[in-house]
Design a protein around this motif. Sequence first.
Motif, short mmCIF file in Angstrom:
data_model
loop_
_atom_site.label_atom_id
_atom_site.label_comp_id
_atom_site.label_asym_id
_atom_site.label_seq_id
_atom_site.Cartn_x
_atom_site.Cartn_y
_atom_site.Cartn_z
N VAL A 69 35.01 23.33 -9.77
CA VAL A 69 34.14 22.62 -8.83
C VAL A 69 32.90 22.11 -9.55
O VAL A 69 32.46 20.97 -9.34
CB VAL A 69 33.74 23.54 -7.65
CG1 VAL A 69 32.74 22.85 -6.74
CG2 VAL A 69 34.96 23.95 -6.87
N ASN A 70 32.35 22.93 -10.46
CA ASN A 70 31.19 22.48 -11.23
C ASN A 70 31.51 21.22 -12.03
O ASN A 70 30.77 20.24 -11.98
CB ASN A 70 30.74 23.57 -12.20
CG ASN A 70 30.22 24.80 -11.49
OD1 ASN A 70 29.41 24.69 -10.58
ND2 ASN A 70 30.67 25.95 -11.88
N THR A 73 32.09 18.18 -9.91
CA THR A 73 30.83 17.70 -9.34
C THR A 73 30.05 16.88 -10.36
O THR A 73 29.55 15.80 -10.05
CB THR A 73 29.97 18.89 -8.87
OG1 THR A 73 30.74 19.70 -8.00
CG2 THR A 73 28.74 18.42 -8.15
N PHE A 74 29.98 17.39 -11.59
CA PHE A 74 29.28 16.65 -12.66
C PHE A 74 29.89 15.27 -12.86
O PHE A 74 29.19 14.26 -12.87
CB PHE A 74 29.38 17.40 -13.99
CG PHE A 74 28.32 18.44 -14.17
CD1 PHE A 74 26.98 18.12 -13.99
CD2 PHE A 74 28.65 19.73 -14.54
CE1 PHE A 74 26.00 19.08 -14.17
CE2 PHE A 74 27.68 20.69 -14.71
CZ PHE A 74 26.35 20.37 -14.53
N PHE A 77 29.50 13.01 -9.84
CA PHE A 77 28.09 12.62 -9.69
C PHE A 77 27.70 11.54 -10.68
O PHE A 77 27.05 10.56 -10.34
CB PHE A 77 27.20 13.86 -9.86
CG PHE A 77 25.74 13.57 -9.70
CD1 PHE A 77 25.19 13.35 -8.44
CD2 PHE A 77 24.91 13.52 -10.80
CE1 PHE A 77 23.84 13.09 -8.28
CE2 PHE A 77 23.55 13.25 -10.65
CZ PHE A 77 23.01 13.04 -9.39
N VAL A 82 26.15 11.34 -5.35
CA VAL A 82 26.52 12.49 -4.52
C VAL A 82 27.87 12.29 -3.84
O VAL A 82 28.72 13.19 -3.82
CB VAL A 82 25.43 12.75 -3.45
CG1 VAL A 82 25.86 13.85 -2.50
CG2 VAL A 82 24.12 13.14 -4.13
N ALA A 85 30.56 12.94 -6.22
CA ALA A 85 30.70 14.38 -6.47
C ALA A 85 31.55 15.01 -5.38
O ALA A 85 32.44 15.82 -5.65
CB ALA A 85 29.33 15.04 -6.53
N ILE A 86 31.30 14.60 -4.14
CA ILE A 86 32.06 15.18 -3.02
C ILE A 86 33.52 14.74 -3.09
O ILE A 86 34.43 15.56 -2.89
CB ILE A 86 31.40 14.80 -1.68
CG1 ILE A 86 30.04 15.50 -1.57
CG2 ILE A 86 32.29 15.19 -0.52
CD1 ILE A 86 29.19 15.07 -0.40
N MET A 89 35.25 16.74 -5.81
CA MET A 89 35.39 18.13 -5.44
C MET A 89 36.48 18.32 -4.39
O MET A 89 37.27 19.24 -4.46
CB MET A 89 34.05 18.60 -4.89
CG MET A 89 33.94 20.03 -4.62
SD MET A 89 32.51 20.29 -3.59
CE MET A 89 33.08 19.57 -2.06
N ILE B 59 39.57 29.22 -5.35
CA ILE B 59 39.81 28.33 -4.22
C ILE B 59 41.07 28.74 -3.47
O ILE B 59 41.08 28.79 -2.24
CB ILE B 59 39.89 26.87 -4.71
CG1 ILE B 59 38.49 26.43 -5.15
CG2 ILE B 59 40.43 25.95 -3.63
CD1 ILE B 59 38.44 25.10 -5.83
N MET B 83 32.85 26.51 -1.98
CA MET B 83 32.45 25.46 -2.91
C MET B 83 31.01 25.01 -2.74
O MET B 83 30.42 24.49 -3.67
CB MET B 83 33.35 24.25 -2.71
CG MET B 83 34.78 24.53 -3.05
SD MET B 83 35.70 23.02 -2.94
CE MET B 83 35.15 22.42 -1.38
N ALA B 86 28.29 25.94 -5.40
CA ALA B 86 28.51 25.30 -6.70
C ALA B 86 28.12 23.83 -6.64
O ALA B 86 27.49 23.29 -7.55
CB ALA B 86 29.96 25.46 -7.13
N LEU B 87 28.48 23.19 -5.53
CA LEU B 87 28.16 21.77 -5.37
C LEU B 87 26.65 21.56 -5.35
O LEU B 87 26.11 20.73 -6.09
CB LEU B 87 28.78 21.25 -4.06
CG LEU B 87 28.52 19.78 -3.75
CD1 LEU B 87 29.35 18.90 -4.67
CD2 LEU B 87 28.85 19.46 -2.30
N THR B 90 25.05 22.58 -8.82
CA THR B 90 25.39 21.63 -9.88
C THR B 90 24.62 20.33 -9.71
O THR B 90 24.12 19.76 -10.67
CB THR B 90 26.90 21.36 -9.89
OG1 THR B 90 27.58 22.60 -9.92
CG2 THR B 90 27.29 20.55 -11.11
N LEU B 91 24.51 19.86 -8.47
CA LEU B 91 23.77 18.63 -8.24
C LEU B 91 22.30 18.79 -8.63
O LEU B 91 21.67 17.87 -9.14
CB LEU B 91 23.88 18.19 -6.78
CG LEU B 91 25.23 17.60 -6.40
CD1 LEU B 91 25.27 17.25 -4.92
CD2 LEU B 91 25.56 16.37 -7.22
N ALA B 94 22.29 19.01 -12.57
CA ALA B 94 22.84 17.83 -13.26
C ALA B 94 21.76 17.00 -13.95
O ALA B 94 21.99 16.42 -14.99
CB ALA B 94 23.62 16.96 -12.28
#
Lengths: 197, 178
Positions: A69-70, A73-74, A77, A82, A85-86, A89, B59, B83, B86-87, B90-91, B94
């Motif tokens: 997930v990390n 997301t990176f 993103f 955002v 990222a979603i 994910m 998951i 999740m 983590a989301l 991470t955001l 980042a």
Amino acid sequence: MSEEKPVKKTSLASLFLAFAKIGVMTFGGGYAMLPMLEREVVDNHGWTTSEQMMDYYAVGQCTPGVIAVNVSTFVGFNERGVIGAIAAMLGVVFPSLVIIMSLASVLMVFRENVYVARAFAGIRIAVCALILSAVIKLAKKAISNIPTAVIAVLAFLLQVFLGISPVIIVLTTAAGGIAVYFIKKGKKPEEGGEEEK
Amino acid sequence: MIFLRLFWEFFKTGLFATGGGMATVPFLFDMCARTGWFTAQELADMIAVSESTPGPIGINMATYVGFSTAGIPGGIVATLGLMAPALIITLMVARFLARFNDSPVVKTVFRYLRPAVIGLILFAFWQLVPYTFVGSEGKVLVLPVVAFAVLLFCILRWKKVHPIVWIALSAVFGILCL
């Protein structure tokens, strides 16, 4: 989700699909996913570089939650902010949702079946062995001196004898780590981060 | 209401389980003891299924637990809960990725956190062991289980095999002997 719009370079749909593919093709999380991630994200799409990927992994290990997930997301993103990222994910989890729920409903029906019950009685042994081998693998990396060994034993014993919740143990250890850092820093500057990996 | 609780429980798991894969397992045992949504034995079966199906283990576990507790919406809610931290984190990270990674405070904290996680996972193992001695009809079978476990462990320490092979081997053993 409004996919299908190939705005800019990367569409949300392609982010979703790339990560869904990674989700389908990897068994087990963590480092097991790295080769697939590299192939899809670095080689096929060129969304990031191998070096960058290792950084994502390092951060993934130093932040809470599932590493996949990390990373997703990176990448999402960086490509689309955002919303990207979603999308990425959701791609990672979509296969799990479908596969696990279908399998679980099948298993619920066959739970009483004698062969299924026997198979699971056997599988429990493998699960124990798997957990123990995860412990050994982690211990080789993380237990390097007496303090780290004491922490591991203490975390175990506090749960066995006092029933302390894992949340409390994680919070206390993190707080302890911060305290140790500042005490050391106060005594001798430059001594904070030792050579330990 | 159950959905809110599922989301919250898995949000906590996602927030505190660091180190990937098996790191979620201790939190699920804790959840099992506090909520009674599933038994430790069911949890063992879920771990096996999660290990032998595609996708990250954490998951898969969240989906399975959520689904068996509250159906399809439960599975989705639990997975999103896992999740979400983590989301969010991470955001936030980042933007200053490199600085966060090399920060000596973060390094120190994780040097101590990793062994603690080992203690947590060891406790999950500890809780699971008694269930392995129970055969399919509730009989207690110590000897064959210990013999097989030792054999399995030796083979697997000696040669690197994918977890699915471990699980398949022991399923066969279970059908034949337990």
